[in-house]
Design a protein around this motif. Structure first.
Motif, PDB file in Angstrom:
ATOM      1  N   PHE A  60      -6.088   5.382   1.330  1.00 32.02           N
ATOM      2  CA  PHE A  60      -5.926   5.034   2.744  1.00 32.02           C
ATOM      3  C   PHE A  60      -7.076   5.543   3.601  1.00 32.02           C
ATOM      4  N   LEU A  61      -7.562   6.759   3.341  1.00 26.63           N
ATOM      5  CA  LEU A  61      -8.618   7.328   4.171  1.00 26.63           C
ATOM      6  C   LEU A  61      -9.866   6.439   4.212  1.00 26.63           C
ATOM      7  N   PRO A  62     -10.365   5.910   3.085  1.00 25.36           N
ATOM      8  CA  PRO A  62     -11.511   4.982   3.185  1.00 25.36           C
ATOM      9  C   PRO A  62     -11.191   3.731   4.001  1.00 25.36           C
ATOM     10  N   ILE A  63      -9.962   3.214   3.877  1.00 20.68           N
ATOM     11  CA  ILE A  63      -9.575   2.048   4.677  1.00 20.68           C
ATOM     12  C   ILE A  63      -9.583   2.393   6.154  1.00 20.68           C
ATOM     13  N   LEU A  76       0.834  -1.204   0.000  1.00 22.04           N
ATOM     14  CA  LEU A  76       0.000   0.000   0.000  1.00 22.04           C
ATOM     15  C   LEU A  76       0.867   1.252   0.000  1.00 22.04           C
ATOM     16  N   CYS A  77       1.920   1.273   0.797  1.00 22.21           N
ATOM     17  CA  CYS A  77       2.804   2.445   0.850  1.00 22.21           C
ATOM     18  C   CYS A  77       3.444   2.701  -0.507  1.00 22.21           C
ATOM     19  N   GLU A  78       3.816   1.646  -1.198  1.00 22.69           N
ATOM     20  CA  GLU A  78       4.395   1.815  -2.531  1.00 22.69           C
ATOM     21  C   GLU A  78       3.388   2.428  -3.500  1.00 22.69           C
ATOM     22  N   ARG A  79       2.143   1.988  -3.415  1.00 27.51           N
ATOM     23  CA  ARG A  79       1.112   2.573  -4.292  1.00 27.51           C
ATOM     24  C   ARG A  79       0.856   4.028  -3.948  1.00 27.51           C
ATOM     25  N   LEU A  80       0.783   4.334  -2.656  1.00 23.34           N
ATOM     26  CA  LEU A  80       0.536   5.716  -2.247  1.00 23.34           C
ATOM     27  C   LEU A  80       1.641   6.647  -2.744  1.00 23.34           C
ATOM     28  N   ARG A 108      -0.541  -3.543  11.355  1.00 23.74           N
ATOM     29  CA  ARG A 108      -1.178  -2.783  10.278  1.00 23.74           C
ATOM     30  C   ARG A 108      -0.798  -1.310  10.405  1.00 23.74           C
ATOM     31  N   ILE A 109      -0.443  -0.689   9.289  1.00 22.24           N
ATOM     32  CA  ILE A 109      -0.102   0.739   9.289  1.00 22.24           C
ATOM     33  C   ILE A 109      -1.382   1.542   9.488  1.00 22.24           C
ATOM     34  N   LEU A 110      -1.388   2.375  10.538  1.00 26.79           N
ATOM     35  CA  LEU A 110      -2.587   3.103  10.945  1.00 26.79           C
ATOM     36  C   LEU A 110      -2.454   4.614  10.791  1.00 26.79           C
ATOM     37  N   GLY A 111      -1.330   5.106  10.313  1.00 25.87           N
ATOM     38  CA  GLY A 111      -1.157   6.548  10.128  1.00 25.87           C
ATOM     39  C   GLY A 111       0.205   6.866   9.571  1.00 25.87           C
TER      40      GLY A 111
END
Length: 527
Positions: A398-401, A170-174, A339-342
């Motif tokens: 990320f915000l919707p997740i 996810l971080c790579e996509r962001l 899980r990455i939360l912020g």
């Protein structure tokens, strides 16, 4: 020194007033000595005093002439006095002169700037704002601050296992998901060089006003401009997180933060959280900001990013702690494990760092770690829009997740009334032991007391759930130990039984050999 008397005034005979009257008149002036000196410079044509017994003084013409003369004398004396005060040094200047007479090591530094007549002028508002910002970050400059955070379970590094693989992807996509950057900004090719030069050696406030919005724009302003996905997001700028408890040191006060609005949650969900606009909550950062998911710190100068990273670590550990607390209340902390939360942004004029934050949960213990997402050079062609792109993708993906995770956890959290009922029953049982007059008054306060205790009860429920989880873990460990002990005993019994059987077998073999020998001896004897 004796004053030389003017012969003109001594012999004129016009000043025939009693000495007491003359003394009173001299005291009424700013300085009696100054007036006497001034009178010496007046010509012989001195008018008679109104106190003189001269009957001509009653003449209106003489009275007018006397009044005019007195006014002239007063003005002249005042001007002379002002000239004297002009060369008298101000008190602060006297102090400086006194300091100069002392050794350099004993001189005191004045905090005010002197003006005329010794009045102090306050320091500029820029200095005050700078001092306030320095005070805000002074606690994070301690050499052992990182070590102290580690004793609290907050580690400014990644863990050995790292975050969940899905979140790494996810971080790579962001970071790399392409977007359309804004046009007509100072990052355009024709402006960027002059823009960079204009920000050289400037203050944090200048970077915050001009540079930071190009890296992390305001979510609320973007919503006004049509990005409806940000309707539940609220910005915080240099706001003190008064609704939360710090992990160590002062309460966080990030330069920029994003969180969820109070209106994000329904009335039922707020009851499950115990959230009210005017109450403290473990899920609250400040008024109308819940579950922050991005913080940013802007710095300038030496070791700027290291200091900003410390502040962001403290802020985001509190933000992640809120989500972990909610997961424990829902009875499923494994859903947020690793899980990455912020995220956080730390930047100065040239460089920028992005980190993701995640918890590792082991029974009742929680540790917080960070994952390095990117380290960028703001002014290169490849990276100048990288942070803006990252934040845009955070809003999109990320915000919707983040919001959906919180809502799903809330579905498993029982409403607070289920726990406040037992508290009300206990209060009523105490009320029944008191006289009828006090009982009626206490009953009226029972409901309000229950409402006021909701946040505390919520924390008690979470603590009890955590204790139950720890008790369950201890019971599981004990059962495992008993099972192992039982296995060891069974193995020991089997080994003992095998040894006994082996001994019996050897005994039987020995007996068989003896019987064989006896038979042989018997046969020999019979022969």
């Amino acid at each position: 020194m004796k004053r030389a008397q003017s012969p003109c005034l001594h012999d004129s005979g016009h000043d025939e007033r009693p000495a007491k009257v003359r003394r009173q008149e001299s005291l009424s002036t700013p300085s009696g000595s100054l007036k006497r000196d001034q009178e010496e410079q007046i010509t012989v044509q001195h008018p008679p005093s109104p106190f003189s017994p001269n009957p001509d003084s009653e003449n209106p013409v003489n009275l007018e002439r006397q009044a005019t003369t007195r006014l002239s004398l007063t003005n002249t004396a005042t001007e002379h006095t002002d000239k004297i005060f002009d060369w008298i040094p101000a008190p602060s200047e006297i102090g400086e002169l006194d300091n100069m007479s002392q050794p350099a090591s004993k001189r005191s530094r004045s905090r005010s700037i002197s003006t005329d007549r010794g009045r102090a002028r306050s320091l500029s508002s820029d200095s005050d704002r700078s001092s306030a910002r320095d005070a805000k970050s002074s606690a994070y400059k301690a050499v052992n601050y990182v070590t102290i955070l580690e004793t609290k379970g907050c580690f400014m590094r990644q863990s050995s296992s790292g975050p969940h693989p899905d979140d790494i992807a996810l971080c790579e996509r962001l970071l790399h998901q392409p977007i359309e950057p804004p046009q007509g900004t100072l990052f355009d090719d024709q402006y960027i060089t002059d823009f960079h030069n204009a920000l050289q050696n400037r203050s944090e406030a200048r970077l915050f006003v001009d540079l930071h919005p190009l890296l992390m724009p305001s979510a609320e302003n973007q919503f006004i401009q049509g990005k409806t996905r940000l309707k539940d997001v609220i910005d915080g700028y240099n706001d003190l997180w008064v609704k939360t408890e710090p992990i160590y040191g002062p309460k966080p006060q990030p330069d920029h933060a994003r969180g969820l609005k109070w209106s994000t949650f329904s009335e039922s969900q707020r009851r499950r959280l115990g959230i009210k606009p005017d109450d403290k909550s473990p899920y609250t950062a400040r008024e109308d900001m819940y579950f922050p998911y991005v913080t940013a710190e802007i710095k300038c100068g030496n070791q700027a990013l290291e200091l900003a990273d410390r502040q962001n670590m403290h802020s985001m550990c509190i933000a992640v702690r809120a989500v972990v607390s909610l997961s424990r209340a829902a009875g499923c902390p494994e859903k947020v494990h690793r899980r990455i939360l912020g995220f956080s942004l730390s930047h100065e004029l040239e460089g920028l760092r992005i980190y993701g934050y995640y918890p590792e949960i082991d029974g009742g213990n929680t540790s917080y770690f960070r994952w390095p997402v990117a380290q960028l050079n703001i002014w290169t062609k490849e990276d100048k829009w990288a942070c803006y792109r990252f934040m845009e993708n955070v809003d999109r993906e990320f915000l919707p997740i983040h919001t959906d995770r919180l809502i799903r956890l809330l579905e498993d959290v029982p409403e607070l009334e289920e726990y406040s009922l037992s508290d009300d029953v206990e209060i009523e049982s105490q009320v029944s032991r008191i006289g009828s007059q006090e009982r009626s008054g206490l009953r009226r306060t029972t409901s309000s007391l229950g409402r006021g205790l909701q946040p505390e009860l919520r924390m008690m429920v979470q603590t009890l759930q955590q204790q139950l989880a720890e008790q369950k873990d201890r019971e599981d460990k004990l059962l495992t130990q008993l099972e192992r002990q039982r296995e060891r005993e069974e193995k020991r019994e089997a080994e003992q039984k095998a040894r006994e059987e082996k001994l019996l077998l050897k005994q039987r073999e020995r007996e068989d050999r003896l019987l064989a020998q006896l038979e042989q001896l018997t046969q020999k004897l019979t022969k």
